[in-house]
Write an enzyme that holds these catalytic residues in place. Sequence first.
Site, PDB file in Angstrom:
ATOM      1  N   CYS A  56       0.831  -1.206   0.000  1.00  0.00           N
ATOM      2  CA  CYS A  56       0.000   0.000   0.000  1.00  0.00           C
ATOM      3  C   CYS A  56       0.867   1.258   0.000  1.00  0.00           C
ATOM      4  O   CYS A  56       1.726   1.420   0.877  1.00  0.00           O
ATOM      5  CB  CYS A  56      -0.899  -0.017   1.240  1.00  0.00           C
ATOM      6  SG  CYS A  56      -1.815   1.515   1.498  1.00  0.00           S
ATOM      7  N   TRP A  89      -7.294  -6.354   5.736  1.00  0.00           N
ATOM      8  CA  TRP A  89      -5.966  -6.898   5.477  1.00  0.00           C
ATOM      9  C   TRP A  89      -5.710  -8.034   6.471  1.00  0.00           C
ATOM     10  O   TRP A  89      -6.161  -7.989   7.609  1.00  0.00           O
ATOM     11  CB  TRP A  89      -4.895  -5.825   5.671  1.00  0.00           C
ATOM     12  CG  TRP A  89      -5.013  -4.646   4.758  1.00  0.00           C
ATOM     13  CD1 TRP A  89      -5.862  -3.590   4.897  1.00  0.00           C
ATOM     14  CD2 TRP A  89      -4.262  -4.403   3.571  1.00  0.00           C
ATOM     15  NE1 TRP A  89      -5.680  -2.689   3.874  1.00  0.00           N
ATOM     16  CE2 TRP A  89      -4.703  -3.166   3.047  1.00  0.00           C
ATOM     17  CE3 TRP A  89      -3.246  -5.097   2.912  1.00  0.00           C
ATOM     18  CZ2 TRP A  89      -4.170  -2.611   1.883  1.00  0.00           C
ATOM     19  CZ3 TRP A  89      -2.712  -4.545   1.756  1.00  0.00           C
ATOM     20  CH2 TRP A  89      -3.169  -3.327   1.250  1.00  0.00           C
ATOM     21  N   THR A 123      -8.416   0.294   7.100  1.00  0.00           N
ATOM     22  CA  THR A 123      -7.296   0.782   6.311  1.00  0.00           C
ATOM     23  C   THR A 123      -5.957   0.602   7.022  1.00  0.00           C
ATOM     24  O   THR A 123      -5.894   0.428   8.236  1.00  0.00           O
ATOM     25  CB  THR A 123      -7.481   2.281   5.986  1.00  0.00           C
ATOM     26  OG1 THR A 123      -7.429   3.039   7.207  1.00  0.00           O
ATOM     27  CG2 THR A 123      -8.818   2.534   5.294  1.00  0.00           C
ATOM     28  N   TYR A 187      -5.326   7.339  -8.903  1.00  0.00           N
ATOM     29  CA  TYR A 187      -6.567   6.641  -8.569  1.00  0.00           C
ATOM     30  C   TYR A 187      -7.755   7.280  -9.286  1.00  0.00           C
ATOM     31  O   TYR A 187      -8.690   6.595  -9.710  1.00  0.00           O
ATOM     32  CB  TYR A 187      -6.800   6.664  -7.057  1.00  0.00           C
ATOM     33  CG  TYR A 187      -5.916   5.716  -6.303  1.00  0.00           C
ATOM     34  CD1 TYR A 187      -6.347   4.419  -6.004  1.00  0.00           C
ATOM     35  CD2 TYR A 187      -4.640   6.082  -5.887  1.00  0.00           C
ATOM     36  CE1 TYR A 187      -5.542   3.534  -5.312  1.00  0.00           C
ATOM     37  CE2 TYR A 187      -3.819   5.204  -5.204  1.00  0.00           C
ATOM     38  CZ  TYR A 187      -4.272   3.929  -4.916  1.00  0.00           C
ATOM     39  OH  TYR A 187      -3.465   3.051  -4.240  1.00  0.00           O
TER      40      TYR A 187
END
Length: 317
Positions: A56, A89, A123, A187
């Site tokens: 990430c 995750w 996140t 993005y």
Amino acid sequence: MSDSGGYVSTGEFKRDASYIPDRITKDGRRPEHGPVEGDLWPVEPGRYRLVAAKACPWATRAIIVRQLLGLEDVISLGTPGPTHDERSWTFDLDPGGVDPVLGIERIQQAYLARFPDYPKGITVPVVVDVPTGQVVTNDFPWITHDLFFEWREHQRADAPDLWPADLREEMEEVMQRVYTEVNNGVYRCGFAGSQEAYDAAYDRLWTALDWLEDRLSTRRYLMGDAITEADVRLWTTLARFDAVYHGHFKCNRQKLTELPNLWGYARELYAIPAFGDNTDFEQIKKHYYVVHKDLNPTQIVPDGPDPAVWLEPHGRS
């Protein structure tokens, strides 16, 4: 971070940028910079664990800053694997799929330990309070900011000045443009929901990259002769550009290797251990090409580009 976001009516990608606003500060004091909307936690060596996936870009910032400042023995590091599902995750790189310090399989467990009904995306990066196993904050810009300002007495003696006082005002402007136009700009291209939105995003991205290419024609780093937080923030997008963003996100006017100043600058940063050691191209590619099934339904991960090009002499001084 996960690539959470939505679309406005024009098909433009809009990132959900609200995070747990807690801060870790010296003695739990009110910080000198930035807002205080959440709780304040005291700096305590050994108390916190930074959980950050090398796949990430937003999380890798925190890993790099931690190493640049010499905080490895003060704040431990947990590294989830490169892929995640809708829940969170996972620690699939660790023996038994369990984080050896937190004893959990998913970082979601640390979120729910504090907020049982946590409504938002799970996140990284995230800082976890080891004694309670509870999340402290996932507010990634303030995590790296506070590693520098609040943990100073625990940094190594020769740690770089990542936020030089005389450049701070200009640096904030540079970092804001890097964030909106480059970090998030790729993005905006990749997740555009209409041709019109994509075209606008593409133009914005390349306007900013041309500005950076020109800026680096007259200076070694973004703010001058020394590395700052601004370089860390730009780096994580540059490192992923040719491997992912050029094709996967349709940012394909040029490759990074075709932009002389940005490419030389990127290779110079890669040669610095905190940057190069924490850049894992295989994890990066696996994350984007496997997780983004809407963009890559086959989930095939490309073999290239050859990472050996990063080891070529950068020719900068």
